[in-house]
Design a protein around this motif. Sequence first.
Motif, short mmCIF file in Angstrom:
data_model
loop_
_atom_site.label_atom_id
_atom_site.label_comp_id
_atom_site.label_asym_id
_atom_site.label_seq_id
_atom_site.Cartn_x
_atom_site.Cartn_y
_atom_site.Cartn_z
N LYS A 185 39.80 35.44 43.61
CA LYS A 185 40.08 36.75 43.04
C LYS A 185 39.04 37.04 41.96
O LYS A 185 38.85 36.25 41.04
CB LYS A 185 41.48 36.80 42.43
CG LYS A 185 42.58 36.58 43.46
CD LYS A 185 42.57 37.68 44.49
CE LYS A 185 43.67 37.49 45.50
NZ LYS A 185 43.39 38.08 46.78
N ASP A 203 39.93 38.79 52.44
CA ASP A 203 40.80 37.69 52.84
C ASP A 203 40.17 37.00 54.05
O ASP A 203 39.07 37.35 54.49
CB ASP A 203 42.22 38.19 53.16
CG ASP A 203 42.27 39.22 54.28
OD1 ASP A 203 41.27 39.40 55.01
OD2 ASP A 203 43.33 39.86 54.43
N PRO A 248 41.73 40.54 39.11
CA PRO A 248 43.04 40.94 39.62
C PRO A 248 43.56 42.24 39.01
O PRO A 248 44.46 42.86 39.55
CB PRO A 248 43.95 39.77 39.25
CG PRO A 248 43.22 38.98 38.24
CD PRO A 248 41.76 39.27 38.41
N ARG A 249 42.97 42.71 37.90
CA ARG A 249 43.40 43.97 37.30
C ARG A 249 42.84 45.17 38.05
O ARG A 249 43.31 46.28 37.88
CB ARG A 249 42.97 44.02 35.84
CG ARG A 249 43.73 43.03 34.98
CD ARG A 249 43.13 42.96 33.61
NE ARG A 249 41.83 42.29 33.76
CZ ARG A 249 40.85 42.35 32.88
NH1 ARG A 249 40.98 43.04 31.79
NH2 ARG A 249 39.73 41.71 33.08
N ASP A 250 41.82 44.99 38.87
CA ASP A 250 41.20 46.11 39.58
C ASP A 250 41.01 45.77 41.05
O ASP A 250 39.91 45.50 41.50
CB ASP A 250 39.87 46.46 38.94
CG ASP A 250 39.29 47.76 39.48
OD1 ASP A 250 39.99 48.45 40.27
OD2 ASP A 250 38.15 48.09 39.13
N PRO A 251 42.10 45.79 41.84
CA PRO A 251 42.01 45.41 43.25
C PRO A 251 41.22 46.40 44.10
O PRO A 251 40.84 46.09 45.23
CB PRO A 251 43.47 45.34 43.69
CG PRO A 251 44.19 46.24 42.76
CD PRO A 251 43.45 46.14 41.46
N ASP A 252 40.92 47.59 43.56
CA ASP A 252 40.17 48.58 44.32
C ASP A 252 38.66 48.51 44.07
O ASP A 252 37.91 49.31 44.62
CB ASP A 252 40.68 49.99 44.00
CG ASP A 252 42.09 50.21 44.52
OD1 ASP A 252 42.38 49.75 45.64
OD2 ASP A 252 42.89 50.82 43.80
N SER A 253 38.22 47.57 43.22
CA SER A 253 36.79 47.46 42.98
C SER A 253 36.09 46.95 44.23
O SER A 253 36.62 46.12 44.97
CB SER A 253 36.51 46.54 41.78
OG SER A 253 36.98 45.23 42.06
N THR A 274 36.93 46.40 49.50
CA THR A 274 37.39 46.28 48.12
C THR A 274 37.95 44.88 47.92
O THR A 274 38.21 44.16 48.89
CB THR A 274 38.48 47.31 47.80
OG1 THR A 274 39.62 47.04 48.62
CG2 THR A 274 38.00 48.73 48.00
N LEU A 275 38.17 44.54 46.67
CA LEU A 275 38.71 43.23 46.34
C LEU A 275 40.01 42.95 47.08
O LEU A 275 40.20 41.87 47.63
CB LEU A 275 38.93 43.13 44.84
CG LEU A 275 39.62 41.87 44.34
CD1 LEU A 275 38.82 40.64 44.71
CD2 LEU A 275 39.82 41.94 42.85
N LYS A 276 40.91 43.93 47.13
CA LYS A 276 42.21 43.69 47.77
C LYS A 276 42.09 43.52 49.28
O LYS A 276 43.01 43.02 49.92
CB LYS A 276 43.20 44.80 47.42
CG LYS A 276 42.90 46.14 48.00
CD LYS A 276 43.93 47.16 47.53
CE LYS A 276 43.58 48.55 48.01
NZ LYS A 276 44.45 49.55 47.41
N GLU A 277 40.94 43.87 49.87
CA GLU A 277 40.74 43.72 51.31
C GLU A 277 40.10 42.37 51.67
O GLU A 277 40.04 42.01 52.84
CB GLU A 277 39.85 44.85 51.84
CG GLU A 277 40.49 46.21 51.71
CD GLU A 277 39.53 47.35 51.97
OE1 GLU A 277 40.00 48.39 52.43
OE2 GLU A 277 38.32 47.20 51.69
#
Length: 103
Positions: free
Chosen positions: A49, A11, A52-57, A6-9
């Motif tokens: 990014k 890095d 940033p509104r949908d870090p689980d996408s 996901t986006l938040k992963e």
Amino acid sequence: FTNMATLKEVDAELKEDIVQECGRFDRVSDIHFAPSGPVRTQCVNYLSKLNPRDPDSLVRVFVRFASLEGARKAREALDGRFFSGRSIKAAFYDDEKFKARSF
């Protein structure tokens, strides 16, 4: 690869993990992360990014290998394998589109 992260992963550590795992099959010459879904034409690097509104996408991971044989071995070994609790899908992508960054 799809269904991998996901986006938040996304890095530097994820990129390093993917390069290390894929490096078992051949040298990784390039890697990119791109959004899944309707904004597919937007290409980003691993530190950008997307939304940033949908870090689980989910993001799609594009890996370019030094050789076609290495890419075949990686696809065969990694397709269907579980990564972070998700079954990933590995498939080939058009090399000209990859070079043009048309994700």
